[in-house]
Design a protein around this motif. Sequence first.
Motif, PDB file in Angstrom:
ATOM      1  N   PHE A  94       0.845  -1.193   0.000  1.00 16.07           N
ATOM      2  CA  PHE A  94       0.000   0.000   0.000  1.00 16.07           C
ATOM      3  C   PHE A  94       0.881   1.246   0.000  1.00 16.07           C
ATOM      4  N   HIS A  95       0.263   2.379  -0.249  1.00 11.22           N
ATOM      5  CA  HIS A  95       1.019   3.628  -0.161  1.00 11.22           C
ATOM      6  C   HIS A  95       0.224   4.626   0.684  1.00 11.22           C
ATOM      7  N   VAL A  96       0.917   5.637   1.162  1.00 11.08           N
ATOM      8  CA  VAL A  96       0.261   6.707   1.917  1.00 11.08           C
ATOM      9  C   VAL A  96       0.722   8.030   1.329  1.00 11.08           C
ATOM     10  N   ASN A  97      -0.226   8.863   0.952  1.00 11.62           N
ATOM     11  CA  ASN A  97       0.112  10.176   0.407  1.00 11.62           C
ATOM     12  C   ASN A  97       0.288  11.184   1.533  1.00 11.62           C
ATOM     13  N   LYS A  98       1.080  12.232   1.235  1.00  6.97           N
ATOM     14  CA  LYS A  98       1.274  13.290   2.231  1.00  6.97           C
ATOM     15  C   LYS A  98      -0.051  13.919   2.603  1.00  6.97           C
ATOM     16  N   GLY A  99      -0.289  14.068   3.898  1.00  7.06           N
ATOM     17  CA  GLY A  99      -1.465  14.783   4.377  1.00  7.06           C
ATOM     18  C   GLY A  99      -2.729  13.956   4.477  1.00  7.06           C
ATOM     19  N   GLU A 100      -2.644  12.665   4.137  1.00  4.14           N
ATOM     20  CA  GLU A 100      -3.876  11.865   4.228  1.00  4.14           C
ATOM     21  C   GLU A 100      -3.842  10.952   5.460  1.00  4.14           C
ATOM     22  N   LEU A 148      15.900   9.033  11.459  1.00  2.00           N
ATOM     23  CA  LEU A 148      14.639   9.023  10.710  1.00  2.00           C
ATOM     24  C   LEU A 148      13.429   8.818  11.618  1.00  2.00           C
ATOM     25  N   ARG A 149      13.654   8.203  12.793  1.00  3.23           N
ATOM     26  CA  ARG A 149      12.515   7.931  13.701  1.00  3.23           C
ATOM     27  C   ARG A 149      11.839   9.207  14.168  1.00  3.23           C
ATOM     28  N   GLY A 150      12.570  10.328  14.127  1.00  2.00           N
ATOM     29  CA  GLY A 150      11.937  11.602  14.445  1.00  2.00           C
ATOM     30  C   GLY A 150      10.844  11.940  13.437  1.00  2.00           C
ATOM     31  N   GLU A 151      11.038  11.461  12.222  1.00  3.86           N
ATOM     32  CA  GLU A 151      10.083  11.733  11.137  1.00  3.86           C
ATOM     33  C   GLU A 151       8.860  10.832  11.207  1.00  3.86           C
ATOM     34  N   MET A 152       9.042   9.671  11.839  1.00  5.21           N
ATOM     35  CA  MET A 152       7.954   8.688  11.915  1.00  5.21           C
ATOM     36  C   MET A 152       7.745   8.325  13.371  1.00  5.21           C
ATOM     37  N   GLN A 153       6.603   8.665  13.896  1.00  2.65           N
ATOM     38  CA  GLN A 153       6.343   8.404  15.310  1.00  2.65           C
ATOM     39  C   GLN A 153       5.170   7.450  15.468  1.00  2.65           C
ATOM     40  N   ILE A 154       5.083   6.844  16.651  1.00  5.72           N
ATOM     41  CA  ILE A 154       3.978   5.920  16.905  1.00  5.72           C
ATOM     42  C   ILE A 154       3.259   6.350  18.192  1.00  5.72           C
ATOM     43  N   ASN A 173       8.476  16.779  15.788  1.00  7.65           N
ATOM     44  CA  ASN A 173       8.093  17.250  14.445  1.00  7.65           C
ATOM     45  C   ASN A 173       8.066  16.151  13.379  1.00  7.65           C
ATOM     46  N   PRO A 174       7.303  15.094  13.616  1.00  5.08           N
ATOM     47  CA  PRO A 174       7.246  14.013  12.618  1.00  5.08           C
ATOM     48  C   PRO A 174       6.411  14.437  11.415  1.00  5.08           C
ATOM     49  N   SER A 175       6.592  13.724  10.294  1.00  4.31           N
ATOM     50  CA  SER A 175       5.649  13.940   9.201  1.00  4.31           C
ATOM     51  C   SER A 175       4.613  12.815   9.186  1.00  4.31           C
ATOM     52  N   LEU A 176       5.004  11.630   9.682  1.00  5.48           N
ATOM     53  CA  LEU A 176       4.061  10.502   9.716  1.00  5.48           C
ATOM     54  C   LEU A 176       3.856  10.027  11.156  1.00  5.48           C
ATOM     55  N   ILE A 177       2.602   9.848  11.538  1.00  6.88           N
ATOM     56  CA  ILE A 177       2.313   9.232  12.842  1.00  6.88           C
ATOM     57  C   ILE A 177       1.522   7.957  12.604  1.00  6.88           C
ATOM     58  N   ILE A 178       2.018   6.865  13.177  1.00  7.16           N
ATOM     59  CA  ILE A 178       1.258   5.617  13.148  1.00  7.16           C
ATOM     60  C   ILE A 178       0.535   5.534  14.480  1.00  7.16           C
ATOM     61  N   ALA A 179      -0.784   5.601  14.432  1.00  4.91           N
ATOM     62  CA  ALA A 179      -1.587   5.567  15.647  1.00  4.91           C
ATOM     63  C   ALA A 179      -2.147   4.147  15.772  1.00  4.91           C
ATOM     64  N   ASP A 180      -1.655   3.405  16.753  1.00 10.45           N
ATOM     65  CA  ASP A 180      -2.022   1.995  16.895  1.00 10.45           C
ATOM     66  C   ASP A 180      -3.145   1.851  17.923  1.00 10.45           C
ATOM     67  N   LEU A 191      -4.730  18.320  15.083  1.00 10.91           N
ATOM     68  CA  LEU A 191      -3.265  18.352  14.944  1.00 10.91           C
ATOM     69  C   LEU A 191      -2.855  18.058  13.510  1.00 10.91           C
ATOM     70  N   LYS A 192      -3.617  17.197  12.867  1.00 15.46           N
ATOM     71  CA  LYS A 192      -3.317  16.880  11.469  1.00 15.46           C
ATOM     72  C   LYS A 192      -3.421  18.154  10.630  1.00 15.46           C
ATOM     73  N   ASN A 193      -4.482  18.906  10.871  1.00 15.98           N
ATOM     74  CA  ASN A 193      -4.682  20.128  10.095  1.00 15.98           C
ATOM     75  C   ASN A 193      -3.647  21.194  10.450  1.00 15.98           C
ATOM     76  N   SER A 194      -3.395  21.382  11.754  1.00 14.91           N
ATOM     77  CA  SER A 194      -2.507  22.491  12.124  1.00 14.91           C
ATOM     78  C   SER A 194      -1.037  22.160  11.856  1.00 14.91           C
ATOM     79  N   LEU A 195      -0.661  20.883  11.935  1.00 11.80           N
ATOM     80  CA  LEU A 195       0.757  20.541  11.764  1.00 11.80           C
ATOM     81  C   LEU A 195       1.048  19.864  10.425  1.00 11.80           C
ATOM     82  N   GLY A 196       0.024  19.680   9.617  1.00 12.82           N
ATOM     83  CA  GLY A 196       0.233  19.054   8.301  1.00 12.82           C
ATOM     84  C   GLY A 196       0.710  17.615   8.402  1.00 12.82           C
ATOM     85  N   LEU A 197       0.129  16.860   9.333  1.00 12.80           N
ATOM     86  CA  LEU A 197       0.591  15.487   9.562  1.00 12.80           C
ATOM     87  C   LEU A 197      -0.059  14.499   8.602  1.00 12.80           C
TER      88      LEU A 197
END
Length: 330
Positions: free
Chosen positions: A36-42, A90-96, A173-180, A201-207
Amino acid sequence: MSNLLLKVENLKTYFVKKNFLRKEKHYVKAVDGLNFHVNKGETLGIVGESGCGKSTMGRSILRLIEPTDGQVIFNNQNIRTLSEKEMRKLRGEMQIVFQDPYASLNPKMTVGAILFEALKTHDIGKNAKDRLSIVQDLLVKVGLSPIHINRYPHEFSGGQRQRIGIARAIAVNPSLIIADEPVSALDVSVQAQILNLFQELKNSLGLTYIFIAHDLSVVKHVSDRIGVMYLGRIVELSDKKSLFKEPLHPYTQALMSAVPSLDPDSSKQRIILNGDIPSPSNPPSGCAFHTRCPFKQNVCETVVPKEIKVSDDRYVYCHQFDTDYKDAFS
Ligand SMILES: Nc1ncnc2c1ncn2[C@@H]1O[C@H](COP(=O)(O)OP(=O)(O)OP(=O)(O)O)[C@@H](O)[C@H]1O
Ligand SMILES: [Mg+2]
């Protein structure tokens, strides 16, 4: 500029289970070929029953668990080839964000110390004073008060603790958050507040989010697209609107049948699943869903379904939609 943030190709994560008495090894195929893929901002929602591999998928993407095979391309970088040091950066960019905020927060540290440590680890803030001010801002951003800074996790309610977990994730300041399953442990009355916070937060931080849940009504609330997982694989992936309007895979239909409908005229056929989810250490042959599928034909027992592209952003793995097997289902 490409809109693509993450691409997952044929991702597999198998756990080895040893039977010492018989000196045998067998594999738990927790994640068994995800694409699968994930687009920026979705927000990509991932839904499926307990044990279908959702958490293993999330942890494998971040390499908190080492995948067995496949590729994870994040921002054009194949993260499976990165060294531990590069990965840490890179983990700063991707958080869980985890399901149980209590288990994931150190009970011996104050909230301030937890957030301070996250900033320090990722080299954010010029000095201690600067970091303190960032921590105060973070508390406000997640709906807490700066006066909470010296409190310990046990002094908060479940919902507040999840707000701290979210603050720790956005701190770096991640760009991707995986919410489990971030709301499954919370009271229903609190769930909506936390889902709203994710949205704000998604809207205000562009996550960008991958939002995991076992409950379709939760992913419906937050997702742009939804992937339905069964036994380590995605069986259907679709934009939200089409999925709810016309679920294609029998498993998706069954999950939807389980969601109570408020529409008395609903003509939707209810599909009740028989039996339990099979074990990922001994998955059924052919289509893994065939043992519970009300539409099962012989082909389903022997042939693994291929990806059937239904439209630009929608695919399903089910022989019913494969023109090669059309006759079997007529
Ligand atoms: N470290 C491990 N060693 C062996 N098997 C594991 C390990 N972690 C998970 N599994 C197995 O892998 C499968 C997928 O587990 P996972 O936790 O990813 O599922 P899940 O969809 O997140 O479930 P839940 O909804 O209960 O959180 C399960 O059968 C589980 O028992
Ligand atoms: Mg899980």
